[in-house]
Write an enzyme that holds these catalytic residues in place. Sequence first.
Site, PDB file in Angstrom:
ATOM      1  N   HIS A 116       0.867  -1.190   0.000  1.00  0.00           N
ATOM      2  CA  HIS A 116       0.000   0.000   0.000  1.00  0.00           C
ATOM      3  C   HIS A 116       0.902   1.239   0.000  1.00  0.00           C
ATOM      4  CE1 HIS A 116      -4.160   1.659   0.964  1.00  0.00           C
ATOM      5  NE2 HIS A 116      -3.385   2.735   0.931  1.00  0.00           N
ATOM      6  N   GLU A 183      -3.590   1.146  -5.698  1.00  0.00           N
ATOM      7  CA  GLU A 183      -3.574   2.336  -6.551  1.00  0.00           C
ATOM      8  C   GLU A 183      -2.262   2.535  -7.320  1.00  0.00           C
ATOM      9  OE1 GLU A 183      -4.820   5.570  -3.982  1.00  0.00           O
ATOM     10  OE2 GLU A 183      -6.878   4.837  -3.961  1.00  0.00           O
TER      11      GLU A 183
HETATM   12  O1  IFM Z   1      -5.740   7.495   2.242  1.00  0.00           O
HETATM   13  C1  IFM Z   1      -5.860   7.148   0.900  1.00  0.00           C
HETATM   14  C2  IFM Z   1      -5.467   5.705   0.691  1.00  0.00           C
HETATM   15  O2  IFM Z   1      -4.172   5.437   1.113  1.00  0.00           O
HETATM   16  C3  IFM Z   1      -5.555   5.350  -0.768  1.00  0.00           C
HETATM   17  N1  IFM Z   1      -6.803   5.757  -1.355  1.00  0.00           N
HETATM   18  C4  IFM Z   1      -7.295   7.071  -1.072  1.00  0.00           C
HETATM   19  C5  IFM Z   1      -7.273   7.336   0.417  1.00  0.00           C
HETATM   20  C6  IFM Z   1      -7.868   8.722   0.722  1.00  0.00           C
HETATM   21  O3  IFM Z   1      -7.214   9.702   0.015  1.00  0.00           O
END
Ligand code: IFM
Length: 489
Positions: A116, A183
């Site tokens: 992550h 992501e």
């Molecule tokens: O906090 C983030 C997360 O780490 C990844 N997706 C979006 C979230 C909010 O911005």
Amino acid sequence: MDAGFLFGTSTAAFQVEGGIHGADWWQWTQVPLDGGRCTKIMDCDDPDNGPDDWDLVAQDIEAAKAIGTNAYRFSIEWSRIEPTEGVYDPTAIAHYHALLAAAREAGLTPMVTLDHDTLPLWLHGVAPGKSGASEADWVGGWRGLPGETPGSDARIVQAFGKFAGDMAKEFGGDVDLWLTLNEPMIVAAMGYALGTFPPGASMHLTDARNAVVNEAYANAAAYDAIHENDVVAARPGEEPALVGIAKSMPVFVPDPSSDPALAATAAAQMEHIFNWLFLDAIVDGNLDSHFDGSYSHPQDPEGEGTAIAALAARADFIGVNYYTVESVMPVVGGLPDAQGSSLVLPGILGGPADPTASFSDPPADEEIYPKGMRDTLLAVAGKFPQLPIYVTENGVADASDTKRAKFIVSHVQAMQQAMTEGADVRGYFHWSLIDNFEWTYGFAARYGLYHVDYSSPSKTRVLTRGAQAYQAVIAAQGVTPTLSARWGQ
Ligand code: IFM
């Protein structure tokens, strides 16, 4: 909802644990800016002053259970488990075993993210004697090492495959749902184009492209390694391992103040690059490494025009992180690659798509657009009908706790609408269980279902009104008209 539908919450190690000093992100948060007074993080926030979930994890699992959830998404921090290449830390491994045992005890199905957003310093860090303030000080990372060809032989790809296989062997008895990467496009865009994630490069599109290629190969390596090593079903009757990624999927629309035709083209190109390019690679093996929307570029070194078997069919489900809508302002001729290649970005993000909409708190300022949840889920389902979907993240920065309840109700409702229209959605994970370190924004953005009092010695967690709404939604197994009337205002 069908029996087996997962209502959960999400967190990530670096954002909640504290004390992670072997990751690139730790180094990034410690870099002093001009004058050495502050860091690249808003308000100079230090991730070590966060919710301290490392010590309070048992309490946090109980907090998740108290809302009525039956699933929990969290990440295993690679830099804790493997602080030095090839050397695993038994204390870290024991910690995550304890977390999994507590989750099982609380009736929470775990979904585990293997990467992550952070990397161990031995794969991505500041070269000795350098300050880290400039992009050139950083070595490695997803773009790879100098002179290395992105792809299956890249060091980071090999290392991630090995790590994933070892984690699958170690924790597979308790885990059936795995996410390889969180992501991947955000990590590439923030790190190499926008400069807000390490190494902080600006418009280095060649590096961004190389990072995306490495991430796609890393996904494949991890997918194969997990399936090879996790052969035990934690949930009786289920597959021992289902592997996906968590993909950020904003809705892209033409900027309303721009030339409509140009803006429509730029928005479509942005959607292709940001939302579909990576999924096309890991599902169908089509890798648009020119970011040009074509899978048949004549000069492509990575084999565009031919599906790449080494990348394809490496997702058992799609994880969708849905938050917002972005408007795209076209740039004629595109924004060029600062590294001199022919790669371009079609535009920049513009102002609000709808100025009358509600927005999350600054500095996140995300436009709240529940319909986008429905549209996104249907688009994913339409493109990849063979794959189930999990909403792996959805949430709102809302320190005053005035928007969260309505946000949850409206987004779950939109998800239900998509399911009615045919999307095979198997779960919804709200971001986030507790307030946490929101990357560049530090602690300023509060996404937690539990508000964390960072100044109290015990980092007290306080249930929000939004969490009460989520609790009611879960108890009713979805949003009913009564719930909508009660919480959807
Ligand atoms: O906090 C983030 C997360 O780490 C990844 N997706 C979006 C979230 C909010 O911005």
